[in-house]
Design an enzyme around this catalytic site. Structure first.
Site, PDB file in Angstrom:
ATOM      1  N   ASP A  32     -20.729  -1.109   9.324  1.00  0.00           N
ATOM      2  CA  ASP A  32     -19.819  -0.398   8.415  1.00  0.00           C
ATOM      3  C   ASP A  32     -20.644   0.340   7.364  1.00  0.00           C
ATOM      4  OD1 ASP A  32     -16.512  -1.237   7.474  1.00  0.00           O
ATOM      5  OD2 ASP A  32     -17.763   0.234   6.431  1.00  0.00           O
ATOM      6  N   ASN A  33     -20.222   1.544   6.992  1.00  0.00           N
ATOM      7  CA  ASN A  33     -20.958   2.269   5.923  1.00  0.00           C
ATOM      8  C   ASN A  33     -20.271   2.090   4.571  1.00  0.00           C
ATOM      9  OD1 ASN A  33     -18.710   3.846   6.053  1.00  0.00           O
ATOM     10  ND2 ASN A  33     -19.769   5.753   6.600  1.00  0.00           N
ATOM     11  N   SER A 125      -3.478   5.198  17.116  1.00  0.00           N
ATOM     12  CA  SER A 125      -2.368   5.153  16.171  1.00  0.00           C
ATOM     13  C   SER A 125      -1.089   5.693  16.790  1.00  0.00           C
ATOM     14  CB  SER A 125      -2.732   6.003  14.943  1.00  0.00           C
ATOM     15  OG  SER A 125      -1.603   6.243  14.159  1.00  0.00           O
ATOM     16  N   TYR A 150      -5.620  14.044  11.106  1.00  0.00           N
ATOM     17  CA  TYR A 150      -5.898  12.612  11.345  1.00  0.00           C
ATOM     18  C   TYR A 150      -5.370  12.220  12.729  1.00  0.00           C
ATOM     19  CZ  TYR A 150      -4.844   7.686  11.633  1.00  0.00           C
ATOM     20  OH  TYR A 150      -4.716   6.395  12.103  1.00  0.00           O
ATOM     21  N   LYS A 154      -7.386  11.247  16.437  1.00  0.00           N
ATOM     22  CA  LYS A 154      -7.124  10.057  17.267  1.00  0.00           C
ATOM     23  C   LYS A 154      -6.791  10.481  18.696  1.00  0.00           C
ATOM     24  CE  LYS A 154      -7.481   6.665  14.232  1.00  0.00           C
ATOM     25  NZ  LYS A 154      -8.495   5.602  14.364  1.00  0.00           N
ATOM     26  N   ASN A 180       2.707   0.227  12.265  1.00  0.00           N
ATOM     27  CA  ASN A 180       2.377   0.201  10.823  1.00  0.00           C
ATOM     28  C   ASN A 180       1.838  -1.166  10.399  1.00  0.00           C
ATOM     29  OD1 ASN A 180       4.227   2.524  11.285  1.00  0.00           O
ATOM     30  ND2 ASN A 180       3.836   2.818   9.095  1.00  0.00           N
ATOM     31  N   ASN A 200       0.210   4.735   1.727  1.00  0.00           N
ATOM     32  CA  ASN A 200       1.134   3.988   2.588  1.00  0.00           C
ATOM     33  C   ASN A 200       2.145   3.201   1.752  1.00  0.00           C
ATOM     34  OD1 ASN A 200      -1.591   3.444   4.814  1.00  0.00           O
ATOM     35  ND2 ASN A 200       0.060   4.881   5.082  1.00  0.00           N
TER      36      ASN A 200
HETATM   37  C1  WQD Z   1       6.076   4.542   5.906  1.00  0.00           C
HETATM   38  C2  WQD Z   1       7.456   4.976   5.421  1.00  0.00           C
HETATM   39  C3  WQD Z   1       7.442   7.136   4.352  1.00  0.00           C
HETATM   40  C4  WQD Z   1       4.991   5.852   0.923  1.00  0.00           C
HETATM   41  C5  WQD Z   1       0.817   6.252   8.457  1.00  0.00           C
HETATM   42  C6  WQD Z   1      -0.072   6.863   9.493  1.00  0.00           C
HETATM   43  C7  WQD Z   1      -0.315   5.868  10.599  1.00  0.00           C
HETATM   44  C8  WQD Z   1      -0.885   4.604  10.016  1.00  0.00           C
HETATM   45  C9  WQD Z   1       0.105   4.030   9.002  1.00  0.00           C
HETATM   46  C10 WQD Z   1      -3.274   4.650   9.980  1.00  0.00           C
HETATM   47  C11 WQD Z   1       7.733   6.456   5.692  1.00  0.00           C
HETATM   48  C12 WQD Z   1       7.828   6.046   3.361  1.00  0.00           C
HETATM   49  C13 WQD Z   1       5.712   5.854   2.113  1.00  0.00           C
HETATM   50  C14 WQD Z   1       5.678   6.085  -0.301  1.00  0.00           C
HETATM   51  C15 WQD Z   1       7.745   6.293   0.909  1.00  0.00           C
HETATM   52  N1  WQD Z   1      -2.128   4.824   9.373  1.00  0.00           N
HETATM   53  N2  WQD Z   1       7.060   6.071   2.098  1.00  0.00           N
HETATM   54  N3  WQD Z   1       7.034   6.295  -0.256  1.00  0.00           N
HETATM   55  O1  WQD Z   1       3.448   7.538   7.489  1.00  0.00           O
HETATM   56  O2  WQD Z   1       4.541   5.765   8.979  1.00  0.00           O
HETATM   57  O3  WQD Z   1       2.084   6.019   9.017  1.00  0.00           O
HETATM   58  O4  WQD Z   1       0.278   5.042   7.994  1.00  0.00           O
HETATM   59  O5  WQD Z   1      -3.489   4.268  11.092  1.00  0.00           O
HETATM   60  O6  WQD Z   1      -1.223   6.408  11.509  1.00  0.00           O
HETATM   61  O7  WQD Z   1       0.600   7.962  10.045  1.00  0.00           O
HETATM   62  O8  WQD Z   1       3.175   5.059   7.002  1.00  0.00           O
HETATM   63  O9  WQD Z   1       3.340   3.704   4.980  1.00  0.00           O
HETATM   64  O10 WQD Z   1       2.790   6.176   4.745  1.00  0.00           O
HETATM   65  O11 WQD Z   1       5.114   5.468   5.380  1.00  0.00           O
HETATM   66  O12 WQD Z   1       8.962   6.500   0.912  1.00  0.00           O
HETATM   67  O13 WQD Z   1       5.093   6.089  -1.426  1.00  0.00           O
HETATM   68  O14 WQD Z   1       7.525   4.823   4.000  1.00  0.00           O
HETATM   69  O15 WQD Z   1       8.233   8.304   4.158  1.00  0.00           O
HETATM   70  O16 WQD Z   1       9.110   6.587   6.009  1.00  0.00           O
HETATM   71  P1  WQD Z   1       3.412   6.192   8.112  1.00  0.00           P
HETATM   72  P2  WQD Z   1       3.538   5.094   5.452  1.00  0.00           P
END
Ligand code: WQD
Length: 330
Positions: A32-33, A125, A150, A154, A180, A200
């Protein structure tokens, strides 16, 4: 004891894989870096696993140094988690994302081939699935029309691995499509701690619970979903980690390529996540509705049937247990 190299092994998914591997009598070796993780996680992993963890602070694009690690240690298989993973950041820094995620993968594959190591699990993903398909998503659903660099990185790496496996039958390739990932190991000693403001949902809610952020902004309230907010398939990170061990154990990772979804098969909305967080953790989460986030899909959840049938794997923890484990890091 078989050595398993984990690139990005100090990161959120990688560090939990280390725990699952050690629990199953494999010897995890971290490469890991620390670009999106802290070296302090190594000591924490040694406390949890009660064993010395071998690790190398290294960017895997550095082929010379990477080859020296393959020379020093035998390697049964590689779990490849190293990569940038922020969807919105990828839109501003697309060249960095392609260079890092694809470049490091090509460097890794070249070193593996040179050292006759042909078993690889790739951390992919749900992002690779095309929007608007019927749910639940099976591994055979359409992919490739991803909406951000991103997700494209993948998808491109999946294509590289498919060509590799097609034209060189020595390779055993497993593509793990994560839905998720959430929560943390039950000890509460390690957690998801990416740097900067969380993008997230759950890390953001946790920051609000810790009063580091004033309120949750919910992106969109009129999606065609059960309550108008986004629906996702949230899987406990330890279940996901155990899924990697299941792939390694299955059929001694026979040659060829397989794709597996890792999710619970259930979709939960943002409002449902807020509610279960408040109920299990006892902290109220103030929120306000804001406009939809670009690139978001209304709903995404998987069919995990293939992993159950072929790997005898399914999630052991539900959302309530995931929240109880989060409570330990608050
Ligand atoms: C989940 C839900 C948002 C934040 C991404 C990547 C995926 C993986 C997981 C890496 C959605 C809502 C979110 C916030 C919100 N990452 N939300 N307010 O977008 O499904 O997936 O993360 O591998 O590859 O695409 O995850 O957690 O960002 O969003 O309302 O402050 O929560 O709109 O419906 P997502 P998320």
């Amino acid at each position: 004891m078989k050595n398993i190299f984990i690139t990005g092994g100090a990161g959120y998914i990688g560090s939990h894989c280390v725990i699952s591997l050690a629990k199953n009598n494999y010897n995890p070796i971290i490469i890991d870096n620390f670009s999106n993780s802290n070296e302090s996680v190594i000591k924490k992993l040694e406390i949890i696993t009660k064993k010395k963890i071998i690790y190398y602070n290294l960017d895997i694009k550095n082929k010379k140094k990477l080859k020296s690690i393959f020379k020093k240690h035998s390697c049964y298989a590689v779990i490849h988690c190293a990569g940038y993973k922020d969807v919105s950041e990828s839109c501003e820094k697309s060249i960095n994302y392609f260079d890092n995620n694809i470049g490091s993968t090509l460097s890794l594959l070249d070193c593996m081939r040179e050292r006759n190591v042909f078993k690889i699990i790739f951390s992919s993903s749900a992002n690779v699935y095309n929007h608007g398909q019927s749910l639940p998503l099976k591994e055979t659903a359409n992919v490739g029309k991803t909406k951000n660099p991103y997700g494209n990185s993948k998808y491109i790496i999946e294509r590289i691995l498919m060509d590799l496996s097609n034209f060189d039958k020595k390779w055993s390739v497993r593509i793990a499509r994560y839905f998720n990932p959430i929560s943390n190991h039950s000890s509460g000693i390690i957690r998801e701690n990416s740097k900067g403001i969380p993008s997230n949902l759950l890390p953001y809610i946790i920051s609000v619970a810790k009063k580091k952020l004033p309120e949750l902004r919910i992106y969109g309230k009129n999606y065609k979903t059960k309550d108008g907010t986004g629906v996702r398939d949230y899987i406990h990170v330890m279940d996901l980690a155990d899924g990697h061990v299941a792939m390694i154990k299955n059929n001694r990772m026979k040659k060829g390529l397989e794709v597996y979804n890792f999710g619970t098969g259930k979709g939960l909305s943002v409002l449902e996540m807020v509610k279960v967080f408040e109920k299990q953790i006892g902290i109220s989460i103030p929120f306000k509705f804001v406009k939809k986030r670009k690139g978001d899909v209304p709903a995404s959840y998987c069919s995990p049937k293939k992993a159950l049938k072929e790997l005898k794997w399914k999630n052991k923890f539900d959302i309530n247990q995931a929240m109880k484990d989060i409570k330990k890091i608050l």
